[in-house]
Design a protein around this motif. Structure first.
Motif, PDB file in Angstrom:
ATOM      1  N   TYR A 117      16.110  81.033  -2.683  1.00 20.46           N
ATOM      2  CA  TYR A 117      14.755  80.958  -2.116  1.00 20.46           C
ATOM      3  C   TYR A 117      13.853  80.071  -2.981  1.00 20.46           C
ATOM      4  N   ASN A 118      13.840  80.328  -4.277  1.00 24.37           N
ATOM      5  CA  ASN A 118      12.962  79.585  -5.194  1.00 24.37           C
ATOM      6  C   ASN A 118      13.665  78.343  -5.720  1.00 24.37           C
ATOM      7  N   CYS A 119      13.825  77.366  -4.848  1.00 20.28           N
ATOM      8  CA  CYS A 119      14.558  76.151  -5.230  1.00 20.28           C
ATOM      9  C   CYS A 119      14.152  74.980  -4.342  1.00 20.28           C
ATOM     10  N   SER A 120      14.572  73.797  -4.736  1.00 22.88           N
ATOM     11  CA  SER A 120      14.456  72.614  -3.871  1.00 22.88           C
ATOM     12  C   SER A 120      15.770  72.496  -3.116  1.00 22.88           C
ATOM     13  N   SER A 121      15.673  72.375  -1.812  1.00 22.41           N
ATOM     14  CA  SER A 121      16.904  72.417  -1.019  1.00 22.41           C
ATOM     15  C   SER A 121      16.792  71.632   0.275  1.00 22.41           C
ATOM     16  N   VAL A 122      17.962  71.291   0.803  1.00 23.17           N
ATOM     17  CA  VAL A 122      18.086  70.779   2.171  1.00 23.17           C
ATOM     18  C   VAL A 122      18.811  71.861   2.955  1.00 23.17           C
ATOM     19  N   GLY A 123      18.288  72.183   4.130  1.00 21.41           N
ATOM     20  CA  GLY A 123      18.914  73.219   4.947  1.00 21.41           C
ATOM     21  C   GLY A 123      18.933  72.810   6.408  1.00 21.41           C
ATOM     22  N   SER A 124      19.912  73.323   7.150  1.00 23.97           N
ATOM     23  CA  SER A 124      20.013  72.980   8.570  1.00 23.97           C
ATOM     24  C   SER A 124      20.228  74.226   9.417  1.00 23.97           C
ATOM     25  N   ASP A 125      19.761  74.144  10.656  1.00 25.08           N
ATOM     26  CA  ASP A 125      19.954  75.244  11.603  1.00 25.08           C
ATOM     27  C   ASP A 125      19.886  74.687  13.015  1.00 25.08           C
ATOM     28  N   GLU A 126      20.421  75.460  13.974  1.00 21.78           N
ATOM     29  CA  GLU A 126      20.486  74.988  15.360  1.00 21.78           C
ATOM     30  C   GLU A 126      19.900  76.014  16.320  1.00 21.78           C
ATOM     31  N   VAL A 127      19.494  75.548  17.493  1.00 21.00           N
ATOM     32  CA  VAL A 127      19.065  76.440  18.576  1.00 21.00           C
ATOM     33  C   VAL A 127      19.659  75.914  19.882  1.00 21.00           C
ATOM     34  N   GLY A 128      19.656  76.785  20.891  1.00 16.91           N
ATOM     35  CA  GLY A 128      20.108  76.382  22.220  1.00 16.91           C
ATOM     36  C   GLY A 128      21.550  76.700  22.530  1.00 16.91           C
ATOM     37  N   THR A 129      22.303  77.184  21.557  1.00 18.50           N
ATOM     38  CA  THR A 129      23.736  77.430  21.794  1.00 18.50           C
ATOM     39  C   THR A 129      23.968  78.652  22.679  1.00 18.50           C
ATOM     40  N   GLY A 130      22.992  79.545  22.763  1.00 26.99           N
ATOM     41  CA  GLY A 130      23.138  80.727  23.608  1.00 26.99           C
ATOM     42  C   GLY A 130      22.372  80.627  24.913  1.00 26.99           C
ATOM     43  N   ASP A 131      21.776  79.471  25.160  1.00 31.15           N
ATOM     44  CA  ASP A 131      20.981  79.257  26.374  1.00 31.15           C
ATOM     45  C   ASP A 131      21.795  78.491  27.409  1.00 31.15           C
ATOM     46  N   TYR A 132      21.840  79.022  28.615  1.00 29.49           N
ATOM     47  CA  TYR A 132      22.576  78.361  29.699  1.00 29.49           C
ATOM     48  C   TYR A 132      21.918  77.034  30.061  1.00 29.49           C
ATOM     49  N   PHE A 133      20.613  77.067  30.203  1.00 23.33           N
ATOM     50  CA  PHE A 133      19.858  75.838  30.456  1.00 23.33           C
ATOM     51  C   PHE A 133      19.309  75.306  29.130  1.00 23.33           C
ATOM     52  N   GLY A 134      19.027  74.018  29.088  1.00 28.84           N
ATOM     53  CA  GLY A 134      18.431  73.444  27.892  1.00 28.84           C
ATOM     54  C   GLY A 134      19.457  72.905  26.923  1.00 28.84           C
ATOM     55  N   PRO A 135      19.033  71.982  26.049  1.00 28.32           N
ATOM     56  CA  PRO A 135      19.953  71.299  25.137  1.00 28.32           C
ATOM     57  C   PRO A 135      20.287  72.120  23.897  1.00 28.32           C
ATOM     58  N   ILE A 136      21.194  71.602  23.089  1.00 28.88           N
ATOM     59  CA  ILE A 136      21.430  72.113  21.744  1.00 28.88           C
ATOM     60  C   ILE A 136      20.676  71.194  20.789  1.00 28.88           C
ATOM     61  N   VAL A 137      19.913  71.782  19.890  1.00 28.12           N
ATOM     62  CA  VAL A 137      19.144  70.996  18.919  1.00 28.12           C
ATOM     63  C   VAL A 137      19.515  71.453  17.514  1.00 28.12           C
TER      64      VAL A 137
END
Length: 303
Positions: free
Chosen positions: A86-106
């Motif tokens: 938590y207390n650091c400099s970091s690069v992080g990634s996450d996604e949304v849309g994988t559980g949605d029937y309509f709409g893209p994956i981002v």
């Protein structure tokens, strides 16, 4: 790999809700349900025992052990580890849309310096799944003005072209995560303590998924529920959700229908309206065609 343990009634109810669209029709003796989630088969028995089988069984099992309050690691040591990420400099990634029937994956990746942490805390940053869309629409523009990020959008047309038995959802996610992480690390060349990905597949499996990519980002820390432990991942989650909401609204305008998010019964009803209005092929353009919703939508339609 197999993992099994007992869970409480409350957790059983959560599991039923979580896997409801992935439950197999075939009935297993003495089982409440059996579901298939990418690389893992999950069987919940009437006794309360749950069995995870498959290459990512340990990842899925750990998630439900944590939800059920079953700690496999000393709590004080775990808090110490969490503080480190938590207390650091970091690069992080996450996604949304994988559980949605309509709409893209981002998928998005952000670069959060240690000195940016107070700014994000003031905004109340946490996992986008715990924030309403209205709050995300309000705070995401403030984040993107200060926090460097890279995002990638996969439309459902592209998803349906790619998805097959050798190209599943986890592989699609891995390729997208790898791309945004490589971009942000090589374009910004940030000084970071960690590169963190919210763990959706075991490390070895993740790198198997992306072995044919022309460029590969290494030195990644894979962490279950990382959006709760690292602000770069949390910020990436919010930016991804913000982009998803904007793209989803465009999709609703395109079909002139109030498409619902998720993959529940409301989705099936609106899916039928889409087919009635535009034809079956429209689903291949705006929906994830391999979801069970498709068969439920089409089984009552008359062509």
């Amino acid at each position: 790999m197999n993992k099994s343990f007992k869970v409480s009634k409350k957790t059983q109810e959560k599991m039923l809700k979580y896997y409801k669209d992935k439950i197999k029709d075939k009935k297993i003796p003495y089982a409440i349900f059996q579901a298939v989630d990418e690389d893992t088969t999950i069987t919940l028995y009437e006794s309360g025992k749950v069995l995870f089988q498959g290459k990512s069984a340990d990842v899925d099992a750990l998630m439900w052990q944590e939800i059920d309050g079953q700690s496999t690691v000393d709590k004080e040591k775990q808090k110490e580890v969490d503080r480190k990420y938590y207390n650091c400099s970091s690069v992080g990634s996450d996604e949304v849309g994988t559980g949605d029937y309509f709409g893209p994956i981002v998928v998005s990746a952000t670069y959060v310096k240690k000195e940016d942490i107070p700014f994000l805390e003031e905004l109340g940053i946490k996992d986008s799944k715990k924030l309403t869309d209205d709050i995300i629409l309000k705070i995401a523009p403030k984040i993107v003005k200060r926090i460097p990020y890279r995002s990638l959008i996969l439309t459902n047309t592209e998803y349906n072209q790619k998805y097959n038995t050798n190209f599943n959802m986890n592989k699609i996610k891995a390729i997208m995560h790898n791309k945004v992480l490589f971009q942000i690390m090589n374009e910004l060349k940030p000084t970071v303590d960690y590169i963190i990905v919210d763990e959706f597949a075991h490390e070895k499996r993740y790198y198997e998924y992306i072995k044919d990519c022309p460029t590969i980002q290494r030195n990644i820390t894979f962490m279950p529920k990382a959006e709760d432990k690292n602000l770069a991942v949390a910020a990436a989650s919010i930016i991804s959700r913000y982009i998803f909401i904007k793209e989803f609204d465009k999709l609703c305008d395109q079909v002139h229908l109030p498409l619902p998010k998720g993959a529940g019964p409301q989705v099936d009803e609106l899916g039928k309206e889409v087919v009635e209005k535009y034809g079956q092929e429209k689903l291949k353009e705006i929906a994830k065609y391999n979801f069970k919703n498709t068969s439920r939508i089409l089984e009552t339609m008359i062509f």
